[in-house]
Design a protein around this motif. Structure first.
Motif, PDB file in Angstrom:
ATOM      1  N   ALA A  31      74.760  78.474  42.470  1.00 24.12           N
ATOM      2  CA  ALA A  31      73.358  78.873  42.447  1.00 24.12           C
ATOM      3  C   ALA A  31      73.198  80.321  41.984  1.00 24.12           C
ATOM      4  O   ALA A  31      72.283  80.646  41.205  1.00 24.12           O
ATOM      5  N   VAL A  32      74.088  81.192  42.419  1.00 24.11           N
ATOM      6  CA  VAL A  32      74.016  82.604  42.029  1.00 24.11           C
ATOM      7  C   VAL A  32      74.241  82.753  40.529  1.00 24.11           C
ATOM      8  O   VAL A  32      73.517  83.495  39.853  1.00 24.11           O
ATOM      9  N   VAL A  33      75.228  82.052  39.983  1.00 27.53           N
ATOM     10  CA  VAL A  33      75.508  82.143  38.554  1.00 27.53           C
ATOM     11  C   VAL A  33      74.324  81.622  37.742  1.00 27.53           C
ATOM     12  O   VAL A  33      73.931  82.220  36.731  1.00 27.53           O
ATOM     13  N   ALA A  37      72.135  83.897  35.160  1.00 28.43           N
ATOM     14  CA  ALA A  37      71.949  83.536  33.756  1.00 28.43           C
ATOM     15  C   ALA A  37      70.464  83.490  33.397  1.00 28.43           C
ATOM     16  O   ALA A  37      70.053  83.941  32.315  1.00 28.43           O
ATOM     17  N   ARG A  38      69.662  82.966  34.302  1.00 24.63           N
ATOM     18  CA  ARG A  38      68.220  82.872  34.050  1.00 24.63           C
ATOM     19  C   ARG A  38      67.578  84.263  33.976  1.00 24.63           C
ATOM     20  O   ARG A  38      66.747  84.549  33.110  1.00 24.63           O
ATOM     21  N   LEU A  40      69.098  87.089  33.273  1.00 25.97           N
ATOM     22  CA  LEU A  40      69.564  87.750  32.056  1.00 25.97           C
ATOM     23  C   LEU A  40      68.694  87.354  30.866  1.00 25.97           C
ATOM     24  O   LEU A  40      68.266  88.209  30.076  1.00 25.97           O
ATOM     25  N   LYS A  41      68.449  86.081  30.740  1.00 29.16           N
ATOM     26  CA  LYS A  41      67.655  85.575  29.619  1.00 29.16           C
ATOM     27  C   LYS A  41      66.244  86.147  29.642  1.00 29.16           C
ATOM     28  O   LYS A  41      65.658  86.436  28.588  1.00 29.16           O
ATOM     29  N   ALA A  42      65.704  86.348  30.834  1.00 31.12           N
ATOM     30  CA  ALA A  42      64.333  86.839  30.950  1.00 31.12           C
ATOM     31  C   ALA A  42      64.223  88.355  30.821  1.00 31.12           C
ATOM     32  O   ALA A  42      63.185  88.865  30.372  1.00 31.12           O
ATOM     33  N   ARG A  43      65.295  89.095  31.189  1.00 35.34           N
ATOM     34  CA  ARG A  43      65.139  90.531  31.356  1.00 35.34           C
ATOM     35  C   ARG A  43      66.052  91.404  30.496  1.00 35.34           C
ATOM     36  O   ARG A  43      65.664  92.529  30.156  1.00 35.34           O
ATOM     37  N   TYR A  44      67.241  90.948  30.178  1.00 34.87           N
ATOM     38  CA  TYR A  44      68.186  91.851  29.513  1.00 34.87           C
ATOM     39  C   TYR A  44      67.635  92.336  28.182  1.00 34.87           C
ATOM     40  O   TYR A  44      67.017  91.578  27.432  1.00 34.87           O
ATOM     41  N   VAL A  45      67.848  93.592  27.876  1.00 35.78           N
ATOM     42  CA  VAL A  45      67.205  94.246  26.743  1.00 35.78           C
ATOM     43  C   VAL A  45      67.537  93.590  25.405  1.00 35.78           C
ATOM     44  O   VAL A  45      66.715  93.612  24.476  1.00 35.78           O
ATOM     45  N   PHE A  46      68.726  92.980  25.290  1.00 37.27           N
ATOM     46  CA  PHE A  46      69.096  92.313  24.048  1.00 37.27           C
ATOM     47  C   PHE A  46      69.132  90.801  24.278  1.00 37.27           C
ATOM     48  O   PHE A  46      70.096  90.273  24.845  1.00 37.27           O
ATOM     49  N   PRO A  47      68.088  90.069  23.882  1.00 32.68           N
ATOM     50  CA  PRO A  47      67.967  88.638  24.189  1.00 32.68           C
ATOM     51  C   PRO A  47      69.140  87.798  23.700  1.00 32.68           C
ATOM     52  O   PRO A  47      69.595  86.886  24.395  1.00 32.68           O
ATOM     53  N   GLU A  48      69.649  88.094  22.498  1.00 29.65           N
ATOM     54  CA  GLU A  48      70.744  87.293  21.964  1.00 29.65           C
ATOM     55  C   GLU A  48      72.019  87.481  22.778  1.00 29.65           C
ATOM     56  O   GLU A  48      72.791  86.534  22.983  1.00 29.65           O
ATOM     57  N   VAL A  49      72.229  88.685  23.283  1.00 31.83           N
ATOM     58  CA  VAL A  49      73.390  88.939  24.144  1.00 31.83           C
ATOM     59  C   VAL A  49      73.200  88.242  25.485  1.00 31.83           C
ATOM     60  O   VAL A  49      74.141  87.663  26.041  1.00 31.83           O
ATOM     61  N   ALA A  50      71.980  88.280  26.000  1.00 32.53           N
ATOM     62  CA  ALA A  50      71.686  87.632  27.275  1.00 32.53           C
ATOM     63  C   ALA A  50      71.989  86.138  27.220  1.00 32.53           C
ATOM     64  O   ALA A  50      72.582  85.570  28.148  1.00 32.53           O
ATOM     65  N   GLU A  51      71.595  85.504  26.131  1.00 35.29           N
ATOM     66  CA  GLU A  51      71.849  84.072  25.977  1.00 35.29           C
ATOM     67  C   GLU A  51      73.339  83.790  25.951  1.00 35.29           C
ATOM     68  O   GLU A  51      73.835  82.868  26.614  1.00 35.29           O
ATOM     69  N   LYS A  52      74.075  84.589  25.185  1.00 35.47           N
ATOM     70  CA  LYS A  52      75.519  84.393  25.063  1.00 35.47           C
ATOM     71  C   LYS A  52      76.228  84.611  26.400  1.00 35.47           C
ATOM     72  O   LYS A  52      77.075  83.801  26.808  1.00 35.47           O
ATOM     73  N   VAL A  53      75.865  85.680  27.096  1.00 30.78           N
ATOM     74  CA  VAL A  53      76.528  86.002  28.361  1.00 30.78           C
ATOM     75  C   VAL A  53      76.193  84.966  29.425  1.00 30.78           C
ATOM     76  O   VAL A  53      77.077  84.509  30.161  1.00 30.78           O
ATOM     77  N   GLY A  54      74.925  84.580  29.519  1.00 31.09           N
ATOM     78  CA  GLY A  54      74.531  83.591  30.513  1.00 31.09           C
ATOM     79  C   GLY A  54      75.236  82.258  30.305  1.00 31.09           C
ATOM     80  O   GLY A  54      75.711  81.641  31.266  1.00 31.09           O
ATOM     81  N   THR A  55      75.319  81.821  29.062  1.00 28.03           N
ATOM     82  CA  THR A  55      76.000  80.566  28.751  1.00 28.03           C
ATOM     83  C   THR A  55      77.483  80.652  29.109  1.00 28.03           C
ATOM     84  O   THR A  55      78.062  79.716  29.682  1.00 28.03           O
ATOM     85  N   ALA A  56      78.101  81.784  28.801  1.00 24.03           N
ATOM     86  CA  ALA A  56      79.527  81.965  29.088  1.00 24.03           C
ATOM     87  C   ALA A  56      79.797  81.995  30.590  1.00 24.03           C
ATOM     88  O   ALA A  56      80.787  81.425  31.068  1.00 24.03           O
ATOM     89  N   LEU A 274      69.452  87.642  43.454  1.00 25.72           N
ATOM     90  CA  LEU A 274      70.073  86.418  42.944  1.00 25.72           C
ATOM     91  C   LEU A 274      70.154  85.329  43.995  1.00 25.72           C
ATOM     92  O   LEU A 274      70.602  84.216  43.702  1.00 25.72           O
ATOM     93  N   GLY A 275      69.758  85.637  45.222  1.00 24.66           N
ATOM     94  CA  GLY A 275      69.848  84.668  46.299  1.00 24.66           C
ATOM     95  C   GLY A 275      71.166  84.772  47.049  1.00 24.66           C
ATOM     96  O   GLY A 275      72.153  85.321  46.554  1.00 24.66           O
TER      97      GLY A 275
END
Length: 351
Positions: A31-33, A37-38, A40-56, A274-275
């Protein structure tokens, strides 16, 4: 509000009492991970990096990478390590603290009375970030600042320190152990180093969730004004707001930097829950210097005079004394400077 303040003070964070290791279940880790990831996608300054990191991160969790993290502390450390490795951002951090309550990240909302009081108490407990104020031999000022707390709290201390040093011939500003803080406080300190009426645009910060950019300028009310030469000491530990201070002064050609290339963290942000007792610091913005149109992220701030951090103070002090000696016309003053410089060079005097 000061959305970057609570986490951009790693150099000033007080030691917490030791706690019993808290167990963490597999379902909690999952649940924390997913929440991380969610966010990161909503807030991290670089959206493309957020998507990559969250998926990984989700892939690593699904593959059992965190199965051995039986306690909350170990799990938080593992997530922090992976975030930094994958995102290449030194501001990323995950902590476990069930009692933690993040401050509002609404810049237009002033802090509550309780938040303001706690920030001021924190500033008092760390001497407002001012670790040392001293007149060095040769009438050279020395100011060691470890962090940039809430401006309302630390501003008077910064001004008081510079008042004590106002009669010195040059200033050494030591940022070697400065972990960062409030960019407004950085601007307040730097304002002391320009003439009254000299309005300088020092820095801007773009905030992705707000899709807005805030500018930071010199403060008209800052006093006293210190207009003599400034040397800034840096190290690998200099980070975030400490780096901004050095970078701003260097970009404005107002100081000579001596020491090591800094840590390379230019992306401010804030904490999110993150809960299950975990929270994460996620960079939501990036600095934009008005002179260079870039920042020090990943590359650090490069000194003008590169020496090991342990040698930076002696190097700066020696350079100042040599400069003063070259300008000295009074015979007695020259002799004093010559003796002081000789003592310093042979190690007989502490810089």
């Amino acid at each position: 509000m000061h959305p970057f303040l609570p986490i951009l003070l790693p150099g000033l964070i007080l030691a917490l009492p030791a706690q019993e290791p808290a167990p963490v279940r597999p379902d909690q880790r999952k649940a924390v991970v997913e929440t991380l990831a969610r966010e990161l996608k909503a807030r991290y300054v670089f959206p493309e990096v957020a998507e990559k990191v969250g998926t990984a991160l989700k892939a690593r969790a699904a593959g059992g990478a965190y199965d051995g993290a039986a306690t909350a502390g170990i799990f938080a450390e593992a997530l922090t390590r992976d975030l930094r490795d994958l995102g290449q951002d030194g501001h990323f951090r995950v902590r476990y603290d069930p009692a933690f309550k993040p401050m509002s990240d609404d810049e237009d909302k002033p802090p509550t009375r309780e938040e303001l009081a706690e920030m001021k108490r924190f500033a008092q407990r760390v001497a407002f970030g001012v670790a040392r104020v001293e007149q060095l031999p040769g009438n050279v000022g020395y100011l060691d600042i470890r962090g940039f707390g809430l401006t309302e709290a630390v501003g008077p201390a910064f001004s008081a320190a510079l008042s004590l040093l106002s009669g010195t011939e040059a200033l050494i500003l030591d940022l070697r152990q400065n972990g960062g803080g409030d960019p407004e406080s950085v601007a307040y300190l730097v304002s002391h180093f320009f003439e009254e009426g000299d309005a300088r645009h020092l820095n801007s910060i773009y905030n992705r969730p707000r899709n807005a950019t805030r500018q930071y300028w010199t403060t008209a009310t800052a006093s006293p004004r210190y207009l003599k030469p400034i040397y800034v000491l840096t190290s690998k530990r200099t980070f975030s707001g400490g780096e901004e201070c050095a970078y701003d002064l260097q970009a404005q050609k107002r100081a000579t930097l001596v020491g090591e290339t800094t840590g390379g963290g230019a992306n401010p942000g804030g904490a999110v829950l993150l809960g299950h007792g975990f929270h994460a610091f996620i960079p939501t913005g990036r600095a934009i210097n008005p002179v260079t149109n870039t920042n020090w992220e990943r590359v650090g701030v490069k000194p003008d005079v590169a020496v090991p951090a342990a040698e930076a103070l002696r190097t700066a002090h020696t350079a100042i004394l040599r400069s003063l000696l070259a300008q000295a016309s009074d015979p007695a003053g020259r002799r004093d400077l010559e003796r002081t410089l000789a003592d310093l060079e042979r190690g007989a005097a502490r810089p």
